[in-house]
Design an enzyme around this catalytic site. Structure first.
Site, PDB file in Angstrom:
ATOM      1  N   GLU A   1      -9.843  11.254 -24.652  1.00 10.96           N
ATOM      2  CA  GLU A   1     -11.137  11.480 -25.079  1.00 10.96           C
ATOM      3  C   GLU A   1     -11.950  11.579 -23.958  1.00 10.96           C
ATOM      4  O   GLU A   1     -11.960  10.734 -23.005  1.00 10.96           O
ATOM      5  CB  GLU A   1     -11.439  10.359 -25.852  1.00 10.96           C
TER       6      GLU A   1
ATOM      7  N   CYS B   1     -18.405  10.390 -19.634  1.00 12.07           N
ATOM      8  CA  CYS B   1     -17.550   9.252 -19.635  1.00 12.07           C
ATOM      9  C   CYS B   1     -16.055   9.590 -19.757  1.00 12.07           C
ATOM     10  O   CYS B   1     -15.688  10.339 -20.734  1.00 12.07           O
ATOM     11  CB  CYS B   1     -18.056   8.451 -20.802  1.00 12.07           C
TER      12      CYS B   1
ATOM     13  N   CYS C   1     -10.900  -4.012 -28.390  1.00 10.86           N
ATOM     14  CA  CYS C   1     -10.883  -2.307 -27.884  1.00 10.86           C
ATOM     15  C   CYS C   1      -9.731  -1.784 -28.643  1.00 10.86           C
ATOM     16  O   CYS C   1      -8.541  -2.000 -28.496  1.00 10.86           O
ATOM     17  CB  CYS C   1     -10.625  -2.496 -26.321  1.00 10.86           C
TER      18      CYS C   1
HETATM   19  N1  SAH Z   1     -10.560  -0.163 -18.934  1.00  7.30           N
HETATM   20  C1  SAH Z   1     -11.821  -0.193 -18.363  1.00  7.30           C
HETATM   21  C2  SAH Z   1     -12.768   0.843 -18.447  1.00  7.30           C
HETATM   22  C3  SAH Z   1     -12.678   1.451 -20.064  1.00  7.30           C
HETATM   23  S1  SAH Z   1     -13.326   0.406 -21.383  1.00  7.30           S
HETATM   24  C4  SAH Z   1     -12.588  -1.590 -18.617  1.00  7.30           C
HETATM   25  O1  SAH Z   1     -12.055  -2.384 -19.521  1.00  7.30           O
HETATM   26  O2  SAH Z   1     -13.916  -1.670 -18.159  1.00  7.30           O
HETATM   27  C5  SAH Z   1     -15.073   0.823 -21.040  1.00  7.30           C
HETATM   28  C6  SAH Z   1     -15.911  -0.370 -21.733  1.00  7.30           C
HETATM   29  O3  SAH Z   1     -16.103  -0.086 -23.026  1.00  7.30           O
HETATM   30  C7  SAH Z   1     -15.360  -1.873 -21.366  1.00  7.30           C
HETATM   31  O4  SAH Z   1     -16.633  -2.503 -20.787  1.00  7.30           O
HETATM   32  C8  SAH Z   1     -15.002  -2.285 -22.585  1.00  7.30           C
HETATM   33  O5  SAH Z   1     -14.816  -3.504 -22.615  1.00  7.30           O
HETATM   34  C9  SAH Z   1     -15.954  -1.701 -23.502  1.00  7.30           C
HETATM   35  N2  SAH Z   1     -15.344  -1.658 -24.952  1.00  7.30           N
HETATM   36  C10 SAH Z   1     -13.994  -1.406 -25.221  1.00  7.30           C
HETATM   37  N3  SAH Z   1     -14.049  -1.629 -26.848  1.00  7.30           N
HETATM   38  C11 SAH Z   1     -15.415  -1.497 -27.130  1.00  7.30           C
HETATM   39  C12 SAH Z   1     -15.919  -1.698 -28.456  1.00  7.30           C
HETATM   40  N4  SAH Z   1     -15.321  -1.614 -29.412  1.00  7.30           N
HETATM   41  N5  SAH Z   1     -17.275  -1.594 -28.608  1.00  7.30           N
HETATM   42  C13 SAH Z   1     -18.127  -1.865 -27.344  1.00  7.30           C
HETATM   43  N6  SAH Z   1     -17.424  -1.855 -26.249  1.00  7.30           N
HETATM   44  C14 SAH Z   1     -16.171  -1.605 -25.774  1.00  7.30           C
HETATM   45 FE1  SF4 Z   2     -10.514  -1.471 -20.672  1.00  5.56          FE
HETATM   46 FE2  SF4 Z   2      -9.094  -3.328 -21.916  1.00  5.56          FE
HETATM   47 FE3  SF4 Z   2      -9.826  -1.216 -23.466  1.00  5.56          FE
HETATM   48 FE4  SF4 Z   2      -7.789  -1.341 -21.654  1.00  5.56          FE
HETATM   49  S1  SF4 Z   2      -7.934  -2.439 -23.699  1.00  5.56           S
HETATM   50  S2  SF4 Z   2      -9.374   0.250 -21.954  1.00  5.56           S
HETATM   51  S3  SF4 Z   2      -8.756  -2.671 -20.131  1.00  5.56           S
HETATM   52  S4  SF4 Z   2     -11.150  -2.666 -22.578  1.00  5.56           S
END
Ligand code: SAH
Ligand code: SF4
Length: 367
Positions: A106, A119, A133
């Site tokens: 995505e 993004c 996540c």
């Molecule tokens: N793996 C990296 C980058 C991708 S996630 C990381 O973890 O930083 C990008 C951001 O989205 C991260 O801060 C993550 O914690 C946040 N994120 C993931 N799932 C989310 C959700 N359901 N609602 C809000 N933020 C979320």
């Molecule tokens: Fe980032 Fe954790 Fe989601 Fe991986 S699982 S994309 S590290 S927030």
């Protein structure tokens, strides 16, 4: 270099490698420079349009190389203008035929009044399994190639006609690696893509406008700082090791003490101002005054600001978003400690714009 339809795909190939290939073909450095300019500064989609090159050279390049982007599997546009694409990865990048149909990523694009932010995803799925996540529920299937990383950016520039011939005033100026995957676990390709994105002879993004977000892969942070010199966002989400390990299993490997030491060093190592701490507020889990006070103590004296994120719920998620009152109270406690605190507006919720959700939604629709 990935191959598409028996052609070598040029997008994502480092400059030195492309120049060396051109020289091997009997072409000149100037012709390589001109081609690079057409691809990354002018955005042309065919070698035949590269009018500064002699016609036979254009035909030769057209026969050998491709400038293909990624193929769009699905596109959604939110009421607030946020757009999201689900891309299928090119076949040659698929490492396993049986998974080919599932190999998709995505990309989200957030147009605002004066600027556009992309993004980007860095992996298909993610191995780190953060419990809040959606991407964390998908197995890691593949690291994105430099081609797939850069092609996400070119696609958005194409869609918004952000090339000189269109003379648009609103341009894609900001890039965040906050889509699917952990960029620092695909560091070689991410570093190569960053070099290409910031190349002053090519796409020329300012290093100050590219943010890499990480869950905290401590040993890679110093390399990112020195090699790429881009701003860092750290997904913190908890003020203590006990709570952070519950939410983010990677904390067992790189606990807060090591992480905070790396955060202390990062601005000086990278020539950036401060690190952004991302903190997603989860109702009754990490959003109470006690956690706010603990966070304030943890961050005291560090070169950071805090971004409070609204939790984007997904089907089966074991968390709920915090209330408005809890969010304001949390922010106030941080502010009282002199910590700069911002709230990131949730964008594109009607199109499942949070990390991993469109792909997961599609997977649900197809099975
Ligand atoms: N793996 C990296 C980058 C991708 S996630 C990381 O973890 O930083 C990008 C951001 O989205 C991260 O801060 C993550 O914690 C946040 N994120 C993931 N799932 C989310 C959700 N359901 N609602 C809000 N933020 C979320
Ligand atoms: Fe980032 Fe954790 Fe989601 Fe991986 S699982 S994309 S590290 S927030």
């Amino acid at each position: 270099m990935p191959q598409q339809q028996n052609k070598i795909c040029l997008i994502g190939t480092p400059w030195a490698e492309m120049e060396s290939q051109f020289l091997t073909l009997g072409l000149t450095t100037l012709q390589a420079r001109q081609t690079w300019d057409w691809v990354y500064r002018q955005g042309v989609l065919s070698f035949l349009s590269m009018t500064t090159l002699p016609l036979p050279v254009r035909h030769r390049l057209e026969a050998m190389y491709s400038l293909e982007r990624l193929s769009v599997q699905q596109e959604r546009v939110s009421n607030d203008g946020t757009r999201k694409w689900l891309f299928s990865l090119p076949n040659e990048a698929n490492q396993c035929d049986s998974l080919a149909s599932e190999m998709s990523i995505e990309t989200v694009c957030i147009p605002e009044e004066r600027r556009i932010t992309a993004c980007l995803s860095s992996q298909v799925g993610c191995a780190l399994q953060c419990h809040f996540c959606r991407t964390g529920t998908m197995p890691l299937q593949q690291n994105l190639t430099t081609h797939a990383l850069v092609a996400q950016v070119l696609h958005i520039k194409d869609v918004f006609q952000d090339w000189p011939q269109y003379r648009k005033t609103r341009r894609l100026t900001h890039i965040v690696f906050m889509g699917m995957g952990e960029p620092l676990l695909n560091y070689a390709a991410v570093r190569e893509a960053l070099t290409l994105l910031m190349d002053p002879h090519g796409l020329a993004f300012s290093r100050h406008r590219i943010t890499v977000s990480t869950s905290g892969i401590v040993p890679v942070l110093a390399s990112l700082a020195r090699d790429c010199r881009v701003p860092l966002a750290l997904s913190l989400h908890a003020p203590s090791d006990v709570l952070r390990s519950q939410l983010m299993p990677i904390n067992e490997v790189y606990p807060l003490k090591d992480l905070m030491q790396a955060v202390r060093l990062y601005p000086r190592q990278s020539g950036t101002v401060r690190v952004t701490m991302e903190y997603v507020l989860l109702k009754g889990v990490n959003d109470r005054p006690a956690e706010a006070r603990e966070l304030r103590a943890l961050l005291r004296g560090l070169p950071v600001k805090v971004n409070l994120l609204t939790f984007n719920p997904w089907a089966g998620a074991p968390f709920d978003p915090s209330s408005e009152e809890a969010t304001l109270a949390f922010a106030q406690i941080l502010a009282q400690g002199g910590i700069d605190c911002f709230r990131r507006r949730a964008r594109g919720q009607d199109i499942l714009a949070a990390c991993g959700q469109l792909r997961a939604g599609t997977a649900q629709m197809t099975c």
